[in-house]
Design a protein around this motif. Structure first.
Motif, PDB file in Angstrom:
ATOM      1  N   TYR A 110     155.406 160.717  62.494  1.00  0.00           N
ATOM      2  CA  TYR A 110     156.230 159.612  62.998  1.00  0.00           C
ATOM      3  C   TYR A 110     156.656 158.673  61.875  1.00  0.00           C
ATOM      4  CZ  TYR A 110     157.821 155.526  65.598  1.00  0.00           C
ATOM      5  OH  TYR A 110     158.583 154.483  66.073  1.00  0.00           O
ATOM      6  N   GLY A 111     155.719 158.301  61.010  1.00  0.00           N
ATOM      7  CA  GLY A 111     155.994 157.317  59.976  1.00  0.00           C
ATOM      8  C   GLY A 111     156.823 157.824  58.812  1.00  0.00           C
ATOM      9  N   THR A 112     157.117 159.108  58.769  1.00  0.00           N
ATOM     10  CA  THR A 112     158.108 159.618  57.819  1.00  0.00           C
ATOM     11  C   THR A 112     159.438 159.452  58.531  1.00  0.00           C
ATOM     12  OG1 THR A 112     156.526 161.217  56.951  1.00  0.00           O
ATOM     13  CG2 THR A 112     158.851 161.581  56.433  1.00  0.00           C
ATOM     14  N   ALA A 113     160.163 158.414  58.189  1.00  0.00           N
ATOM     15  CA  ALA A 113     161.215 157.944  59.084  1.00  0.00           C
ATOM     16  C   ALA A 113     162.410 157.377  58.342  1.00  0.00           C
ATOM     17  CB  ALA A 113     160.638 156.873  60.012  1.00  0.00           C
ATOM     18  N   VAL A 114     163.510 157.248  59.085  1.00  0.00           N
ATOM     19  CA  VAL A 114     164.696 156.556  58.606  1.00  0.00           C
ATOM     20  C   VAL A 114     164.667 155.158  59.207  1.00  0.00           C
ATOM     21  CG1 VAL A 114     167.208 156.528  58.475  1.00  0.00           C
ATOM     22  CG2 VAL A 114     165.996 158.719  58.492  1.00  0.00           C
ATOM     23  N   HIS A 143     163.908 164.521  52.887  1.00  0.00           N
ATOM     24  CA  HIS A 143     163.884 165.634  53.829  1.00  0.00           C
ATOM     25  C   HIS A 143     164.149 165.160  55.254  1.00  0.00           C
ATOM     26  CE1 HIS A 143     161.472 168.553  56.426  1.00  0.00           C
ATOM     27  NE2 HIS A 143     162.499 169.245  56.001  1.00  0.00           N
ATOM     28  N   VAL A 144     163.466 164.104  55.687  1.00  0.00           N
ATOM     29  CA  VAL A 144     163.631 163.666  57.072  1.00  0.00           C
ATOM     30  C   VAL A 144     165.030 163.092  57.297  1.00  0.00           C
ATOM     31  CG1 VAL A 144     162.849 161.240  57.010  1.00  0.00           C
ATOM     32  CG2 VAL A 144     162.289 162.681  58.972  1.00  0.00           C
ATOM     33  N   ALA A 145     165.627 162.487  56.270  1.00  0.00           N
ATOM     34  CA  ALA A 145     166.998 161.995  56.412  1.00  0.00           C
ATOM     35  C   ALA A 145     167.973 163.153  56.600  1.00  0.00           C
ATOM     36  CB  ALA A 145     167.386 161.166  55.190  1.00  0.00           C
ATOM     37  N   LEU A 146     167.806 164.197  55.805  1.00  0.00           N
ATOM     38  CA  LEU A 146     168.670 165.378  55.943  1.00  0.00           C
ATOM     39  C   LEU A 146     168.468 166.048  57.298  1.00  0.00           C
ATOM     40  CD1 LEU A 146     168.261 166.891  52.366  1.00  0.00           C
ATOM     41  CD2 LEU A 146     170.347 165.882  53.317  1.00  0.00           C
ATOM     42  N   VAL A 201     165.097 156.724  63.202  1.00  0.00           N
ATOM     43  CA  VAL A 201     164.740 158.118  63.493  1.00  0.00           C
ATOM     44  C   VAL A 201     163.355 158.365  62.935  1.00  0.00           C
ATOM     45  CG1 VAL A 201     165.358 160.546  63.218  1.00  0.00           C
ATOM     46  CG2 VAL A 201     167.168 158.804  63.267  1.00  0.00           C
ATOM     47  N   ASN A 202     162.422 158.816  63.775  1.00  0.00           N
ATOM     48  CA  ASN A 202     161.098 159.147  63.255  1.00  0.00           C
ATOM     49  C   ASN A 202     161.001 160.643  62.980  1.00  0.00           C
ATOM     50  OD1 ASN A 202     159.543 160.661  65.498  1.00  0.00           O
ATOM     51  ND2 ASN A 202     160.354 158.890  66.612  1.00  0.00           N
ATOM     52  N   GLY A 203     159.927 161.039  62.290  1.00  0.00           N
ATOM     53  CA  GLY A 203     159.810 162.406  61.808  1.00  0.00           C
ATOM     54  C   GLY A 203     159.330 163.433  62.809  1.00  0.00           C
ATOM     55  N   ARG A 204     158.969 163.010  64.015  1.00  0.00           N
ATOM     56  CA  ARG A 204     158.495 163.969  65.001  1.00  0.00           C
ATOM     57  C   ARG A 204     159.610 164.956  65.371  1.00  0.00           C
ATOM     58  NH1 ARG A 204     155.438 159.462  68.771  1.00  0.00           N
ATOM     59  NH2 ARG A 204     153.579 159.227  67.447  1.00  0.00           N
ATOM     60  N   GLY A 205     159.293 166.218  65.266  1.00  0.00           N
ATOM     61  CA  GLY A 205     160.280 167.251  65.535  1.00  0.00           C
ATOM     62  C   GLY A 205     161.173 167.571  64.358  1.00  0.00           C
ATOM     63  N   LEU A 206     161.065 166.774  63.287  1.00  0.00           N
ATOM     64  CA  LEU A 206     161.882 166.992  62.094  1.00  0.00           C
ATOM     65  C   LEU A 206     161.046 167.416  60.895  1.00  0.00           C
ATOM     66  CD1 LEU A 206     164.243 163.867  62.304  1.00  0.00           C
ATOM     67  CD2 LEU A 206     164.628 166.156  63.238  1.00  0.00           C
ATOM     68  N   SER A 207     159.845 166.870  60.805  1.00  0.00           N
ATOM     69  CA  SER A 207     158.951 167.148  59.675  1.00  0.00           C
ATOM     70  C   SER A 207     157.735 167.934  60.141  1.00  0.00           C
ATOM     71  CB  SER A 207     158.507 165.837  59.030  1.00  0.00           C
ATOM     72  OG  SER A 207     157.466 166.043  58.096  1.00  0.00           O
ATOM     73  N   SER A 208     157.214 168.781  59.262  1.00  0.00           N
ATOM     74  CA  SER A 208     156.019 169.568  59.587  1.00  0.00           C
ATOM     75  C   SER A 208     154.758 168.716  59.593  1.00  0.00           C
ATOM     76  CB  SER A 208     155.844 170.691  58.568  1.00  0.00           C
ATOM     77  OG  SER A 208     155.511 170.173  57.290  1.00  0.00           O
ATOM     78  N   ALA A 263     147.989 148.481  57.257  1.00  0.00           N
ATOM     79  CA  ALA A 263     147.036 149.532  56.912  1.00  0.00           C
ATOM     80  C   ALA A 263     146.528 150.232  58.164  1.00  0.00           C
ATOM     81  CB  ALA A 263     145.871 148.946  56.117  1.00  0.00           C
ATOM     82  N   ARG A 264     146.186 149.442  59.172  1.00  0.00           N
ATOM     83  CA  ARG A 264     145.646 150.035  60.394  1.00  0.00           C
ATOM     84  C   ARG A 264     146.713 150.812  61.160  1.00  0.00           C
ATOM     85  NH1 ARG A 264     140.866 147.846  64.167  1.00  0.00           N
ATOM     86  NH2 ARG A 264     140.921 149.496  65.729  1.00  0.00           N
ATOM     87  N   LEU A 265     147.918 150.261  61.249  1.00  0.00           N
ATOM     88  CA  LEU A 265     148.990 150.939  61.979  1.00  0.00           C
ATOM     89  C   LEU A 265     149.289 152.307  61.383  1.00  0.00           C
ATOM     90  CD1 LEU A 265     151.295 151.078  64.032  1.00  0.00           C
ATOM     91  CD2 LEU A 265     152.723 149.808  62.392  1.00  0.00           C
ATOM     92  N   GLN A 266     149.491 152.360  60.072  1.00  0.00           N
ATOM     93  CA  GLN A 266     149.848 153.642  59.466  1.00  0.00           C
ATOM     94  C   GLN A 266     148.712 154.644  59.561  1.00  0.00           C
ATOM     95  OE1 GLN A 266     149.149 155.210  56.149  1.00  0.00           O
ATOM     96  NE2 GLN A 266     147.324 153.929  55.918  1.00  0.00           N
ATOM     97  N   PHE A 267     147.473 154.152  59.461  1.00  0.00           N
ATOM     98  CA  PHE A 267     146.339 155.061  59.528  1.00  0.00           C
ATOM     99  C   PHE A 267     146.154 155.622  60.929  1.00  0.00           C
ATOM    100  CE2 PHE A 267     141.776 155.667  60.425  1.00  0.00           C
ATOM    101  CZ  PHE A 267     141.561 156.765  59.612  1.00  0.00           C
ATOM    102  N   GLU A 268     146.197 154.758  61.923  1.00  0.00           N
ATOM    103  CA  GLU A 268     145.934 155.207  63.292  1.00  0.00           C
ATOM    104  C   GLU A 268     146.992 156.183  63.794  1.00  0.00           C
ATOM    105  OE1 GLU A 268     143.306 151.941  65.611  1.00  0.00           O
ATOM    106  OE2 GLU A 268     145.440 151.443  65.426  1.00  0.00           O
ATOM    107  N   ARG A 269     148.229 155.960  63.455  1.00  0.00           N
ATOM    108  CA  ARG A 269     149.245 156.855  64.000  1.00  0.00           C
ATOM    109  C   ARG A 269     149.403 158.156  63.208  1.00  0.00           C
ATOM    110  NH1 ARG A 269     154.574 153.100  63.383  1.00  0.00           N
ATOM    111  NH2 ARG A 269     154.855 153.128  61.130  1.00  0.00           N
ATOM    112  N   ARG A 270     148.917 158.195  61.979  1.00  0.00           N
ATOM    113  CA  ARG A 270     149.010 159.442  61.229  1.00  0.00           C
ATOM    114  C   ARG A 270     148.042 160.505  61.756  1.00  0.00           C
ATOM    115  NH1 ARG A 270     148.887 158.522  54.875  1.00  0.00           N
ATOM    116  NH2 ARG A 270     149.574 160.672  54.871  1.00  0.00           N
ATOM    117  N   GLN A 271     146.814 160.094  62.100  1.00  0.00           N
ATOM    118  CA  GLN A 271     145.821 161.034  62.625  1.00  0.00           C
ATOM    119  C   GLN A 271     145.725 162.281  61.732  1.00  0.00           C
ATOM    120  OE1 GLN A 271     143.599 160.585  65.401  1.00  0.00           O
ATOM    121  NE2 GLN A 271     144.319 158.530  64.874  1.00  0.00           N
ATOM    122  N   GLN A 272     145.533 162.047  60.477  1.00  0.00           N
ATOM    123  CA  GLN A 272     145.531 163.124  59.488  1.00  0.00           C
ATOM    124  C   GLN A 272     144.292 164.006  59.618  1.00  0.00           C
ATOM    125  OE1 GLN A 272     145.024 162.211  55.123  1.00  0.00           O
ATOM    126  NE2 GLN A 272     147.199 162.681  55.118  1.00  0.00           N
TER     127      GLN A 272
END
Length: 315
Positions: A110-114, A143-146, A201-208, A263-272
């Motif tokens: 999600y956070g890989t975004a335009v 990549h996500v922009a393209l 635009v978020n990266g869901r469905g666009l980025s692996s 810090a918390r927002l990016q960490f929680e939603r990445r779920q790496q």
């Protein structure tokens, strides 16, 4: 288009040494592992989880603002290993960099975004037509922009790209010099929580959502034991962080110098999660490489299965 990897070995080595931190001079007789890092990356994770204790080797850290200069450092052997996203890894390898991925993680992209300004009239990916987009050349943001343009049926040249590092790209967006900024975490969360931008635009469905630990061929040959131990510490630290979200978020904010809420927002939603390099990982990476070839950013096809080392059992 020429692949975005341009090496000035002497300049890069001097620059890397200037920002080197952490262990300093190696203790007598101990091997040294030169670790590259990105903002919000491995050092904060390992420190928070107390995984930098009990090492029988030294770690020398160099932090980079994005993957492209980290890839250059790997190619110049200024560092032995570092975290790198799927897109910059492809560009580095296509340009002939002697680096190999030996561990992989997958996260919510999600956070890989335009991003656009909060008051921007842009509402969908289609609105990027004819607009100026700031990003790092060959980055996961690029990549996500393209992919966003393609999702709206637009060609890669439908938007005008300005290739800028994150700090300059953010400034260009907030000052109105560009219409959009294609970036990644923690920059997305920082811009959102500060009220400087919103996600168009978020990266869901666009980025692996794939990211890798990559190492130089020289380090793979000479420092296999240290690389394996380092990878396993990263995996343990990641598991710890998912069970200690408040503690890790606070430590991350302190170490990399960003607001705690970002810090918390990016960490929680990445779920790496760190995973095995399996057929699905290879297929996803090949799909990304093929996309860049079709978009005209690679000169020739890249067979990505040749760019992995599956002998590291880090998970």
């Amino acid at each position: 288009m020429k692949a975005p990897l341009h090496i000035d070995r002497r300049r890069l080595l001097v620059g890397a040494a200037a920002v080197l931190g952490g262990s300093g001079l190696a203790r007598a007789g101990l091997p040294v592992l030169k670790a590259g890092d990105q903002k919000g990356g491995l050092r904060a994770l390992l420190e928070a989880a107390n995984e930098l204790q009990g090492l029988d080797y030294e770690i020398q850290w160099t932090e980079f603002p994005a993957a492209a200069p980290l890839a250059e450092a790997l190619n110049a052997e200024a560092v032995d290993l570092g975290p790198i996203g799927d897109a910059p890894l492809i560009f580095a390898q296509a340009a002939g960099a002697r680096i190999t991925a030996f561990a992989v993680n997958r996260s919510d992209p999600y956070g890989t975004a335009v991003l656009v300004r909060p008051d921007s009239p842009l509402k969908t990916a289609a609105d990027l037509k004819g607009r100026t987009i700031a990003t790092n050349r060959g980055s996961i943001g690029h990549h996500v922009a393209l992919k966003a343009l393609a999702s709206a049926g637009l060609k890669p040249d439908a938007g005008t790209f300005r290739f800028l590092p994150p700090a300059e790209a953010k400034l260009a967006l907030t000052q109105g010099a560009v219409d959009a900024w294609a970036t990644w975490e923690p920059y997305t969360a920082m811009a959102e929580t500060a009220g400087h931008a919103r996600v168009l635009v978020n990266g869901r469905g666009l980025s692996s959502g794939l990211s890798f630990l990559a190492a130089t061929d020289a380090a793979l040959a000479k420092k296999h034991v240290q690389l394996l131990d380092f990878g396993r510490r990263v995996v343990r630290a990641q598991r710890w962080s998912l069970q200690h979200v408040p503690e890790f978020s606070a430590t991350l904010a302190r170490i990399i110098g960003i607001p705690p809420e970002a810090a918390r927002l990016q960490f929680e939603r990445r779920q790496q999660r760190w995973i095995a390099i399996d057929a699905q990982v290879v297929a996803d990476q090949q799909r990304t490489a093929d996309f860049f070839l079709e978009a005209g950013l690679l000169k020739q096809a890249l067979v990505v299965k040749n760019t992995f080392d599956t002998s590291f059992a880090v998970v």
